[in-house]
Design a protein around this motif. Structure first.
Motif: not given
Lengths: 144, 144, 144
Positions: B67, B69, B102, B104-108, B110, B112-113
């Protein structure tokens, strides 16, 4: 002063600092402003000292080949009594904001360098906002 | 256009992109908008190209099960002369903002990309804000 | 209610939570507010339950010697029909925001703990904004 005006002020203010304009940034403080931060042994007073501190920070990050971005948000404002100066008729506001500094090196992922709380006393002079007093606390160095 | 309106525009605009609505997102640009970013060899012009770029990004992050943002803040605005088009009576504003993405992978946790600066020329058409020109610079790839 | 007022509300609201004022924070919800989050097996209803949840979170981070900062931004608002209560004449707004939580330990770098979407139904009572309903989704635990 309204919250929209304060938000716009902080945007201009921090873009000046992050863009490397130490002197223009210092002019967004009052001539006799005080600046207190955990990294300082005593508060800095006045635009020259504030500009000198900014220049040192700008040179440090240039040497490290990093870009810094100061994000300001979550500002809570309140009119202050002590700030109201009947003599010169200035309007004074206390503004408490969250600040995060994003640091990015060349080819690197950004990292959150610092999370801080910024307590400012803002004054309006000739229709322009200025910082009269700034106190910074760092979340990695809590006071208590 | 006022800064509150611009801020609300960016909120809707980025929620569309992050929510996967590439076409609705593209309609927040003018039909002949230009979009320039460091990852592009040349600017994209027009809503179809902008939507295609968004679709590709949306598919990439879905494949990575991430995901994203887009946070926009610290917007400095100025009225532009070149933007004022006497012929069609549009109002034009230059808006320079900080953007952080930002991811965020599943279960990970976040991360800052990216930290970017977004330079937009915004126009008001029939009471609606649209991006007429966008130029993105990335903090990890400084121009100088 | 206007977007500037909502933004100021969230600033006060989150500074209360991050500052450790669980009861004052709970009073920014309506007496019968509902709060739904992925970590809860069922929604919490009412200020006592909301305050208890906040106290637990505040104690946890104190035990971990961490400071948390809730950043709210990118708020998209829309007037709601279901929220409009003709009987008591309240005004109701749906507000969808991005939230990031920055966590900082002593002597440590901040980290982005969570990226969330916060869906609030806000009501105005006696000139004061309150949260009537809150639903949190976490980006690391997507619904689909």
């Amino acid at each position: 002063m309204d919250s929209t005006e304060i938000q716009q002020f902080y945007a201009r203010h921090m873009q000046l600092l992050d863009g490397g304009s130490a002197e223009a940034w210092a002019r967004t403080f009052t001539p006799d402003a005080t600046f207190t931060a955990p990294s300082m042994t005593e508060p800095v007073r006045g635009r020259e000292g504030i500009a000198a501190g900014a220049r040192a920070a700008i040179e440090d990050r240039a040497a490290a080949r990093e870009v810094h971005r100061h994000w300001v948000n979550m500002t809570v404002t309140s009119e202050t009594d002590e700030g109201a100066d009947a003599a010169d008729g200035t309007d004074s506001t206390e503004a408490v904001s969250y600040v995060q500094i994003l640091a990015t090196g060349r080819g690197a992922a950004p990292r959150v360098l610092l999370s801080c709380v910024m307590r400012d006393r803002l004054v309006s002079r000739d229709g322009e906002l200025l910082v009269a007093q700034r106190r910074i606390s760092r979340d990695d160095r809590p006071l208590s």
